[in-house]
Design a protein around this motif. Structure first.
Motif, short mmCIF file in Angstrom:
data_model
loop_
_atom_site.label_atom_id
_atom_site.label_comp_id
_atom_site.label_asym_id
_atom_site.label_seq_id
_atom_site.Cartn_x
_atom_site.Cartn_y
_atom_site.Cartn_z
N LEU A 164 27.25 33.36 80.00
CA LEU A 164 27.39 32.89 81.37
C LEU A 164 26.23 31.99 81.77
CD1 LEU A 164 28.86 32.93 84.07
CD2 LEU A 164 27.73 35.11 84.60
N ARG A 165 25.02 32.34 81.36
CA ARG A 165 23.84 31.52 81.68
C ARG A 165 23.99 30.12 81.09
NH1 ARG A 165 20.36 36.37 80.22
NH2 ARG A 165 19.72 37.26 82.21
N LEU A 166 24.49 30.05 79.86
CA LEU A 166 24.62 28.76 79.19
C LEU A 166 25.79 27.94 79.75
CD1 LEU A 166 23.76 29.86 75.54
CD2 LEU A 166 22.28 28.76 77.24
N VAL A 167 26.85 28.62 80.19
CA VAL A 167 27.93 27.93 80.88
C VAL A 167 27.40 27.27 82.14
CG1 VAL A 167 30.07 28.24 82.20
CG2 VAL A 167 29.82 29.36 79.97
N ALA A 168 26.54 27.99 82.86
CA ALA A 168 25.96 27.45 84.10
C ALA A 168 25.07 26.24 83.84
CB ALA A 168 25.16 28.54 84.81
N LYS A 169 24.51 26.16 82.65
CA LYS A 169 23.66 25.02 82.30
C LYS A 169 24.48 23.83 81.82
CE LYS A 169 19.62 27.82 81.06
NZ LYS A 169 18.71 27.27 82.08
#
Length: 218
Positions: A164-169
């Motif tokens: 999820l963190r990397l999707v947000a980036k």
């Protein structure tokens, strides 16, 4: 032996409209047992005549058709309320249904549509002006899917949170797979699982959720 006629009560604060609807229904074979001009009279008279169907306007001058609907359906479980209102506002429709109305017609409906709606309401069918049924169904789906008040927020696994963190980036699934040393399919599975848990529909909503919760800065 003929079947008993469907008994009806008409509630509306405009005498001409109220009497006109009552007359039309009588001409179509319904047993119009009473009419009422406001919520207080509606409940009092409904208790006495116990109609099969109440045709209910929402705007009753100084009183509310929604309140009358709630009181009548609570006091007379076998009586069904069909709203007949000038308003097609979504808020009014949902409030009426939540108060116990079996259906909702706007006053622009034809006489034939009204007659059919009363028959179907008496038979136990939900009846709505075209376009409103989907609204009501969608709202009840949303309510059914929504977490109960006070319920714990959905828990993501550590790996789901990493994804999820990397999707947000703004990383693609393949880039996330390379970063976390996972297969592309595994990343996609984590994304779909997270969407389900958070009751979101796509990656745009997923990214917005992560940003709102500060996960993009982690």
């Amino acid at each position: 032996m003929s079947e008993p006629r469907i008994s009806v009560m008409v509630v509306d604060d405009h005498p001409i409209w109220r009497d006109g609807v009552a007359r039309d229904l009588t001409e179509h074979g319904f047993d119009v047992r009473a009419t009422a001009p406001d919520a207080d009279a509606a409940l009092r008279i409904a208790r006495t005549v116990q109609p099969d169907v109440v045709l209910m306007d929402l705007n009753l001058g100084g009183s509310s058709g929604v309140d009358a609907t709630r009181e009548i359906t609570a006091a007379l479980p076998s009586t069904k309320v069909l709203v007949l209102s000038a308003s097609g506002e979504h808020k009014d429709v949902l409030e009426a249904v939540k108060a116990g109305a079996s259906g909702y017609l706007v006053k622009s409906a034809s006489a034939a549509e009204l007659v059919d709606a009363v028959h179907r309401t008496a038979a136990g069918d939900p009846v709505f002006t075209a376009g409103l049924a989907g609204l009501v169904l969608g709202e009840y789906r949303r309510m059914a899917d929504a977490p109960a008040e006070g319920a714990e927020p959905p828990r993501l696994t550590e790996r789901e949170t990493d994804v999820l963190r990397l999707v947000a980036k703004g990383l693609t699934a393949r880039q996330i797979a390379e970063r976390l040393v996972l297969s592309h399919r595994t990343v996609e599975n984590h994304v779909q699982s997270t969407l389900r848990k958070l009751q979101l529909h796509n990656r745009v909503e997923l990214a917005r959720y992560a940003i709102e919760h500060g996960l993009d800065d982690a």
